[in-house]
Design an enzyme around this catalytic site. Sequence first.
Site, PDB file in Angstrom:
ATOM      1  N   GLY A 121       3.380   1.816  -1.976  1.00 46.03           N
ATOM      2  CA  GLY A 121       3.968   1.776  -3.222  1.00 46.03           C
ATOM      3  C   GLY A 121       3.205   2.880  -4.257  1.00 46.03           C
ATOM      4  N   TRP A 151      19.340   7.885 -21.197  1.00 47.87           N
ATOM      5  CA  TRP A 151      19.692   6.763 -21.714  1.00 47.87           C
ATOM      6  C   TRP A 151      19.321   6.347 -23.009  1.00 47.87           C
ATOM      7  CZ3 TRP A 151      20.561   1.692 -18.393  1.00 47.87           C
ATOM      8  CH2 TRP A 151      20.968   2.048 -17.058  1.00 47.87           C
ATOM      9  N   ASN A 155       3.214   0.783 -18.783  1.00 48.08           N
ATOM     10  CA  ASN A 155       4.302   1.438 -18.032  1.00 48.08           C
ATOM     11  C   ASN A 155       3.383   2.649 -16.985  1.00 48.08           C
ATOM     12  OD1 ASN A 155       6.871   0.285 -19.304  1.00 48.08           O
ATOM     13  ND2 ASN A 155       5.629   1.226 -20.964  1.00 48.08           N
ATOM     14  N   LEU A 156       3.575   2.583 -15.816  1.00 45.50           N
ATOM     15  CA  LEU A 156       2.866   3.234 -14.997  1.00 45.50           C
ATOM     16  C   LEU A 156       3.943   4.497 -14.390  1.00 45.50           C
ATOM     17  CD1 LEU A 156       1.355   0.322 -12.795  1.00 45.50           C
ATOM     18  CD2 LEU A 156       0.048   1.803 -14.617  1.00 45.50           C
ATOM     19  N   HIS A 186       0.891  -1.225  -0.057  1.00 46.14           N
ATOM     20  CA  HIS A 186       0.010   0.031   0.138  1.00 46.14           C
ATOM     21  C   HIS A 186       0.806   1.244  -0.233  1.00 46.14           C
ATOM     22  CE1 HIS A 186       1.078  -0.420   4.275  1.00 46.14           C
ATOM     23  NE2 HIS A 186       0.835   0.882   4.143  1.00 46.14           N
ATOM     24  N   VAL A 200       1.451   1.770  -7.007  1.00 46.77           N
ATOM     25  CA  VAL A 200      -0.003   1.208  -7.131  1.00 46.77           C
ATOM     26  C   VAL A 200      -0.709   0.996  -6.025  1.00 46.77           C
ATOM     27  CG1 VAL A 200      -0.868  -0.789  -8.369  1.00 46.77           C
ATOM     28  CG2 VAL A 200       0.996   0.046  -9.383  1.00 46.77           C
ATOM     29  N   GLY A 201      -0.244   0.335  -4.941  1.00 47.40           N
ATOM     30  CA  GLY A 201      -1.148   0.227  -4.033  1.00 47.40           C
ATOM     31  C   GLY A 201      -1.534   1.391  -3.231  1.00 47.40           C
ATOM     32  N   TYR A 259      12.502 -10.890 -14.088  1.00 43.36           N
ATOM     33  CA  TYR A 259      11.288 -10.173 -13.405  1.00 43.36           C
ATOM     34  C   TYR A 259      10.059 -10.709 -14.117  1.00 43.36           C
ATOM     35  CZ  TYR A 259       8.043  -6.335 -12.727  1.00 43.36           C
ATOM     36  OH  TYR A 259       6.855  -5.490 -12.203  1.00 43.36           O
TER      37      TYR A 259
HETATM   38  N1  LIG Z   1       5.601   0.933 -11.700  1.00 42.72           N
HETATM   39  C1  LIG Z   1       5.324   0.151 -13.064  1.00 42.72           C
HETATM   40  O1  LIG Z   1       5.421   0.875 -14.064  1.00 42.72           O
HETATM   41  C2  LIG Z   1       4.473  -0.965 -13.305  1.00 42.72           C
HETATM   42  C3  LIG Z   1       4.012  -1.192 -14.661  1.00 42.72           C
HETATM   43  C4  LIG Z   1       3.352  -2.487 -14.690  1.00 42.72           C
HETATM   44  C5  LIG Z   1       3.061  -3.210 -13.544  1.00 42.72           C
HETATM   45  N2  LIG Z   1       3.370  -2.857 -12.406  1.00 42.72           N
HETATM   46  C6  LIG Z   1       3.035  -3.734 -11.207  1.00 42.72           C
HETATM   47  O2  LIG Z   1       2.689  -3.115 -10.138  1.00 42.72           O
HETATM   48  C7  LIG Z   1       2.628  -3.769  -8.845  1.00 42.72           C
HETATM   49  C8  LIG Z   1       3.302  -2.713  -8.198  1.00 42.72           C
HETATM   50  O3  LIG Z   1       4.235  -1.869  -8.575  1.00 42.72           O
HETATM   51  P1  LIG Z   1       4.459  -0.485  -8.136  1.00 42.72           P
HETATM   52  O4  LIG Z   1       5.324   0.317  -9.215  1.00 42.72           O
HETATM   53  O5  LIG Z   1       3.643   0.211  -7.227  1.00 42.72           O
HETATM   54  O6  LIG Z   1       5.756  -0.947  -7.011  1.00 42.72           O
HETATM   55  P2  LIG Z   1       6.335  -0.041  -5.646  1.00 42.72           P
HETATM   56  O7  LIG Z   1       6.084   1.433  -5.826  1.00 42.72           O
HETATM   57  O8  LIG Z   1       7.952  -0.421  -5.646  1.00 42.72           O
HETATM   58  O9  LIG Z   1       5.581  -0.730  -4.455  1.00 42.72           O
HETATM   59  C9  LIG Z   1       5.813  -2.046  -4.201  1.00 42.72           C
HETATM   60  C10 LIG Z   1       5.493  -2.186  -2.791  1.00 42.72           C
HETATM   61  O10 LIG Z   1       5.429  -3.476  -2.436  1.00 42.72           O
HETATM   62  C11 LIG Z   1       6.011  -3.504  -0.996  1.00 42.72           C
HETATM   63  N3  LIG Z   1       6.913  -5.030  -0.829  1.00 42.72           N
HETATM   64  C12 LIG Z   1       7.654  -5.272  -1.770  1.00 42.72           C
HETATM   65  N4  LIG Z   1       8.298  -6.570  -1.283  1.00 42.72           N
HETATM   66  C13 LIG Z   1       7.417  -6.619   0.049  1.00 42.72           C
HETATM   67  C14 LIG Z   1       7.584  -7.605   0.937  1.00 42.72           C
HETATM   68  N5  LIG Z   1       8.640  -8.731   0.969  1.00 42.72           N
HETATM   69  N6  LIG Z   1       6.712  -7.609   1.970  1.00 42.72           N
HETATM   70  C15 LIG Z   1       5.999  -6.589   2.131  1.00 42.72           C
HETATM   71  N7  LIG Z   1       5.920  -5.513   1.191  1.00 42.72           N
HETATM   72  C16 LIG Z   1       6.755  -5.549   0.297  1.00 42.72           C
HETATM   73  C17 LIG Z   1       7.004  -2.429  -0.893  1.00 42.72           C
HETATM   74  O11 LIG Z   1       7.305  -1.853   0.329  1.00 42.72           O
HETATM   75  P3  LIG Z   1       8.425  -1.227   0.758  1.00 42.72           P
HETATM   76  O12 LIG Z   1       8.343   0.059   0.488  1.00 42.72           O
HETATM   77  O13 LIG Z   1       8.622  -1.600   2.207  1.00 42.72           O
HETATM   78  O14 LIG Z   1       9.577  -2.062  -0.044  1.00 42.72           O
HETATM   79  C18 LIG Z   1       6.228  -1.462  -1.865  1.00 42.72           C
HETATM   80  O15 LIG Z   1       5.401  -0.601  -0.999  1.00 42.72           O
HETATM   81  C19 LIG Z   1       3.900  -4.870  -9.096  1.00 42.72           C
HETATM   82  O16 LIG Z   1       3.289  -6.071  -9.441  1.00 42.72           O
HETATM   83  C20 LIG Z   1       4.510  -4.398 -10.578  1.00 42.72           C
HETATM   84  O17 LIG Z   1       4.877  -5.474 -11.340  1.00 42.72           O
HETATM   85  C21 LIG Z   1       4.189  -1.650 -11.903  1.00 42.72           C
END
Ligand SMILES: NC(=O)c1ccc[n+]([C@@H]2O[C@H](COP(=O)([O-])OP(=O)(O)OC[C@H]3O[C@@H](n4cnc5c(N)ncnc54)[C@H](OP(=O)(O)O)[C@@H]3O)[C@@H](O)[C@H]2O)c1
Length: 313
Positions: free
Chosen positions: A14, A199, A166-167, A12, A16-17, A137
């Site tokens: 991150g 890049w 891409n988000l 939550h 997306v969360g 990944y």
């Molecule tokens: N960003 C993009 O462009 C994108 C695009 C397509 C799909 N997605 C998908 O969307 C999803 C969320 O991505 P996001 O970009 O929101 O990532 P993010 O901002 O890095 O957030 C991920 C969250 O997961 C938590 N987390 C990771 N490992 C954990 C663990 N072992 N225990 C508890 N919490 C954990 C992290 O906590 P901490 O902060 O404590 O590490 C962080 O709050 C992913 O499945 C990703 O593949 C993202």
Amino acid sequence: MDKKDNIFVAGHNGLVGSSIVRKLKLLGFENILTRSRKELDLMNSNQVEHFFKNNKIDYVFDAAARVGGIHANDNYSAEFIYENTLVQTNLIHYSNLYKVKKFIFLGSVCIYPKYADTPVKEEALLTGELEPTNEAYAIAKIHGIHMLKAYNKQYGMKGVSLMPANLYGPNDNYHPDNGHVIPSLIHKLHNQDDKVICWGDGSPRREFLYVDDLADACIFASKHFASAELINVGSGQDVSIKELVSLLVDIIDFKGKITWDHTKPNGTPKRPLDYTRIESLGWKPKYTLKEGLKKSYEWYKNNIDLVKLRLKN
Ligand SMILES: NC(=O)c1ccc[n+]([C@@H]2O[C@H](COP(=O)([O-])OP(=O)(O)OC[C@H]3O[C@@H](n4cnc5c(N)ncnc54)[C@H](OP(=O)(O)O)[C@@H]3O)[C@@H](O)[C@H]2O)c1
């Protein structure tokens, strides 16, 4: 989903969360459960089982993952495959065991073959080679999709796997090397006055989706899908990295020089998503790229202390 259902949003804090939590609150859902990594390490199966046993969870939005841009994916591939497979394995397994009504899993466009026909349809999965820089990944994400499918087939577990473009948006990862292209550029263009090095050669095209549109799609999908289907979520807005840089230069009012480091990889070539499956049911994105970028930069400026704190840790 009922307004009184217990909804666990994993990850939550991150990008997306946090957006899913904002959207659920806006819609009036009352019982949203969240846990920081310190409170609940999702890689630890004992802790995850304990959590599901002690909280009657109805819905899980799995936005917890190890996520990053080309550099992070390429340099930390072992950690990407290890952490992501563990987190999703625990969440899917215990969600099924403790009778969660629906599980919403998130993958990404990189699960599709590097040279898939575009716009990429869901059927392209596992039809060709992956982009080598994010193969670990992508394989972890494909594991999650197939685990949910297997649990659906064998146990009747209900869920859906969403594959967003891409988000970008509030609470993004602004690390200049490990983050994705938009937050890294925002951070560099805001903080450097004279010169920013980008890049590759700027030619690859990318489809970007504002994260609040994805959160909307997650809640929409939780109503319309249940059989572990793979569903693309795109924006239809596809720009070259050069065009993206020029939009951000205008929004941030960067006056310095942009140079391109041709020794760095371009990553995957053009790969917009075909998202007609979800669109045909009535979902569509609301934000244009320009609106989303402006909102993201506003959030960045208003939360600069938080961003700096996260970059330090
Ligand atoms: N960003 C993009 O462009 C994108 C695009 C397509 C799909 N997605 C998908 O969307 C999803 C969320 O991505 P996001 O970009 O929101 O990532 P993010 O901002 O890095 O957030 C991920 C969250 O997961 C938590 N987390 C990771 N490992 C954990 C663990 N072992 N225990 C508890 N919490 C954990 C992290 O906590 P901490 O902060 O404590 O590490 C962080 O709050 C992913 O499945 C990703 O593949 C993202």
